[in-house]
Design a protein around this motif. Structure first.
Motif, PDB file in Angstrom:
ATOM      1  N   UNK A   1      -6.101  -7.121 -13.298  1.00  0.00           N
ATOM      2  CA  UNK A   1      -5.262  -6.260 -14.124  1.00  0.00           C
ATOM      3  C   UNK A   1      -5.633  -6.392 -15.584  1.00  0.00           C
ATOM      4  N   UNK A   2      -6.003  -7.604 -16.015  1.00  0.00           N
ATOM      5  CA  UNK A   2      -6.449  -7.799 -17.396  1.00  0.00           C
ATOM      6  C   UNK A   2      -7.714  -6.982 -17.660  1.00  0.00           C
ATOM      7  N   UNK A   3      -8.636  -6.982 -16.688  1.00  0.00           N
ATOM      8  CA  UNK A   3      -9.860  -6.192 -16.842  1.00  0.00           C
ATOM      9  C   UNK A   3      -9.534  -4.702 -16.856  1.00  0.00           C
ATOM     10  N   UNK A   4      -8.725  -4.265 -15.901  1.00  0.00           N
ATOM     11  CA  UNK A   4      -8.291  -2.875 -15.807  1.00  0.00           C
ATOM     12  C   UNK A   4      -7.248  -2.773 -14.707  1.00  0.00           C
ATOM     13  N   UNK A   5      -6.167  -2.108 -15.000  1.00  0.00           N
ATOM     14  CA  UNK A   5      -5.150  -1.903 -13.965  1.00  0.00           C
ATOM     15  C   UNK A   5      -5.730  -1.130 -12.783  1.00  0.00           C
ATOM     16  N   UNK A   6      -6.747  -0.311 -13.061  1.00  0.00           N
ATOM     17  CA  UNK A   6      -7.390   0.446 -11.984  1.00  0.00           C
ATOM     18  C   UNK A   6      -8.163  -0.474 -11.055  1.00  0.00           C
ATOM     19  N   UNK A   7      -8.700  -1.579 -11.600  1.00  0.00           N
ATOM     20  CA  UNK A   7      -9.373  -2.553 -10.740  1.00  0.00           C
ATOM     21  C   UNK A   7      -8.399  -3.070  -9.682  1.00  0.00           C
ATOM     22  N   UNK A   8      -7.236  -3.512 -10.149  1.00  0.00           N
ATOM     23  CA  UNK A   8      -6.251  -4.079  -9.238  1.00  0.00           C
ATOM     24  C   UNK A   8      -5.775  -3.043  -8.223  1.00  0.00           C
ATOM     25  N   UNK A   9      -5.565  -1.817  -8.686  1.00  0.00           N
ATOM     26  CA  UNK A   9      -5.108  -0.759  -7.781  1.00  0.00           C
ATOM     27  C   UNK A   9      -6.155  -0.459  -6.718  1.00  0.00           C
ATOM     28  N   UNK A  10      -7.410  -0.328  -7.130  1.00  0.00           N
ATOM     29  CA  UNK A  10      -8.471  -0.036  -6.170  1.00  0.00           C
ATOM     30  C   UNK A  10      -8.634  -1.186  -5.179  1.00  0.00           C
ATOM     31  N   UNK A  11      -8.600  -2.408  -5.677  1.00  0.00           N
ATOM     32  CA  UNK A  11      -8.778  -3.570  -4.806  1.00  0.00           C
ATOM     33  C   UNK A  11      -7.664  -3.670  -3.775  1.00  0.00           C
ATOM     34  N   UNK A  12      -6.422  -3.488  -4.197  1.00  0.00           N
ATOM     35  CA  UNK A  12      -5.296  -3.584  -3.283  1.00  0.00           C
ATOM     36  C   UNK A  12      -5.299  -2.441  -2.277  1.00  0.00           C
ATOM     37  N   UNK A  13      -5.692  -1.236  -2.730  1.00  0.00           N
ATOM     38  CA  UNK A  13      -5.720  -0.087  -1.835  1.00  0.00           C
ATOM     39  C   UNK A  13      -6.736  -0.279  -0.723  1.00  0.00           C
ATOM     40  N   UNK A  14      -7.941  -0.709  -1.099  1.00  0.00           N
ATOM     41  CA  UNK A  14      -8.979  -0.918  -0.099  1.00  0.00           C
ATOM     42  C   UNK A  14      -8.599  -2.048   0.847  1.00  0.00           C
ATOM     43  N   UNK A  15      -8.111  -3.154   0.293  1.00  0.00           N
ATOM     44  CA  UNK A  15      -7.714  -4.276   1.145  1.00  0.00           C
ATOM     45  C   UNK A  15      -6.619  -3.859   2.117  1.00  0.00           C
ATOM     46  N   UNK A  16      -5.689  -3.026   1.665  1.00  0.00           N
ATOM     47  CA  UNK A  16      -4.613  -2.547   2.536  1.00  0.00           C
ATOM     48  C   UNK A  16      -5.174  -1.717   3.685  1.00  0.00           C
TER      49      UNK A  16
END
Length: 350
Positions: free
Chosen positions: A31-46
Motif C-alpha cells: 500500500x505504501x508503494x501503491x494502493x493499486x499494488x495491494x488491490x491487484x495482489x489481493x484480487x489475484x490471490x482471491x
C-alpha cells in the motif's frame, strides 16, 4: 475465515513466510508503494485461492466417491465368492467404516491442495504479477488484462511443473512470476520502467543503510524507506531468525553492489532485494546441515552472488525482478541435493 486467511498469507509467501505477521506487513508495504499494488495482489490471490480450493474439493470428492465405489464393488465380489458378512448384514466390510476409510484416504491424497491454499502457496506469484502490471502500465485496463493473463499462466506453471518431472528438491519460488513477467515486459513496455525510482545520493554510509532498507521494499517492486521498514518488521514478526537473515541479506547485497556496481543502484535498493530473499531461503526456509560456518557462510556468499547476476541480467536487457534470487537459490539447492545423493550412494556401497 479460511478464505481471508489464505489470500492474506499469499502476500507473506512472497518472503517465504506463512504467518499472519509477515503477510499483514507485506500488504502494508504494498500500500505504501501503491494502493493499486495491494488491490491487484489481493484480487489475484482471491481468485486463485477460490479456484484452487474448488479444484481441491472436486478432487477430494472424486477420490471419495471412487474409493467408496471400489469398496462396494469389493464387497459385492466377496458376496459372490461366498465371503462373510459384516456386522451390519452387508457383505464385505461395514459400509459406514468403508465410507469413512474412503474419505480419509481421499483427504490424504487430495488434502494437500486445500492445505497449500490455506498456507497462501496458491496466489503469491499472481500477486506479484499484479504489482508488476500496475508498475509497468499504471492502473487501467491494460494492467488488468496483464494481471489476469499473467497470473493464469503462473498458475498453469505451478500446476504443470510436477507433471513435467520438475525436481522435488527445487521449489518453484517466484520463478513462474519472473518467467511470465519478464516476457511480458519485453513485449509490452520499455524495460527502463521497471528499474525503480532515482533517489538523491548522500554519504556512503547513509546510502548503504538506506539502500539496504529500500532493498527490502524492492522485493514487492517498491523502493521507499518506509516500505522497507514495514517489510523488515514483518520478517521480525515471523521470528528473530527470519528478521536477522532478512536484514543481513539486504545489507550484504547492498554493500556488495555499492563496491562492485555503483552508488546509485545500491542506494535505490536494487541490489539488496535478491540477496535478502536468498538469505531468508537458505538461512531459514531451507537451511543447510553441517557446521555453523557452513550454515552461515553459504547464505552470505550466495547473497553476494546475486549482485553480479543482477548486473548480467540487466545488461542483456531482461527485467531482473527476482531472477537473481531464484537462480542462485536453485543452484545451491541443486548442488546440495546432488551432494546428498552422492553421500547416500557411498553409504549404500558400504
Amino acid at each position: 475465515m479460511n478464505f481471508f486467511r489464505g489470500i492474506v498469507r499469499a502476500q507473506g509467501q512472497i518472503f517465504l513466510q506463512a504467518g499472519w505477521g509477515p503477510a499483514v506487513f507485506a500488504l502494508a508495504a504494498m500500500t505504501v508503494a501503491s494502493a493499486w499494488f495491494a488491490l491487484a495482489a489481493m484480487t489475484v490471490a482471491s481468485a486463485w485461492f477460490a479456484l484452487a480450493a474448488l479444484a481441491g474439493a472436486a478432487v477430494q470428492a472424486g477420490c471419495a466417491l471412487a474409493l467408496a465405489g471400489w469398496d462396494d464393488a469389493r464387497g459385492l465380489h466377496r458376496l459372490r465368492e461366498g465371503g462373510t458378512r459384516a456386522p451390519s448384514g452387508i457383505p464385505g466390510p461395514d459400509p459406514e467404516s468403508s465410507r469413512v476409510g474412503a474419505r480419509a484416504l481421499a483427504r490424504s491424497r487430495a488434502g494437500v491442495i486445500p492445505a497449500e491454499v490455506d498456507q497462501g502457496l496458491h496466489g503469491f506469484n499472481g500477486a506479484l504479477t499484479g504489482c508488476a502490471a500496475v508498475l509497468a502500465c499504471g492502473p487501467g485496463i491494460p494492467a488488468a488484462l496483464w494481471t489476469l493473463a499473467g497470473s493464469a499462466v503462473c498458475a498453469l506453471i505451478v500446476w504443470g511443473a510436477p507433471k513435467l518431472s520438475w525436481p522435488e528438491s527445487l521449489p518453484l519460488l517466484t520463478g513462474p512470476f519472473c518467467l511470465v513477467n519478464s516476457i511480458a515486459v519485453a513485449v509490452a513496455v520499455p524495460f527502463e520502467r521497471t528499474q525503480g525510482a532515482v533517489v538523491p545520493l548522500g554519504s556512503p554510509v547513509h546510502d548503504v543503510l538506506a539502500g539496504a532498507v529500500r532493498g527490502a521494499h524492492q522485493v514487492i517492486l517498491g523502493g521507499s524507506v518506509l516500505g522497507g521498514l514495514l517489510v523488515l518488521a514483518g520478517m521480525f514478526a515471523a521470528g528473530w531468525r527470519a528478521g536477522v537473515w532478512a536484514a543481513a541479506g539486504t545489507l550484504v547485497g547492498t554493500l556488495a553492489g555499492f563496491v562492485g556496481i555503483g552508488q546509485g543502484p545500491a542506494a535505490s535498493g536494487l541490489l539488496g532485494y535478491g540477496a535478502m530473499l536468498v538469505t531468508v531461503a537458505l538461512g531459514v526456509a531451507f537451511p543447510a546441515r553441517g557446521s555453523r560456518i557452513l550454515r552461515i557462510g553459504v547464505p552470505v556468499l550466495a547473497a553476494a552472488l546475486t549482485v553480479p547476476l543482477w548486473w548480467v541480467i540487466t545488461a542483456v536487457g531482461v527485467a531482473p525482478y527476482t531472477w537473481p534470487f531464484v537462480l542462485v537459490t536453485w543452484t545451491v539447492l541443486a548442488l546440495r541435493s546432488r551432494q546428498w545423493r552422492a553421500g547416500e550412494a557411498r553409504h549404500d556401497e558400504r
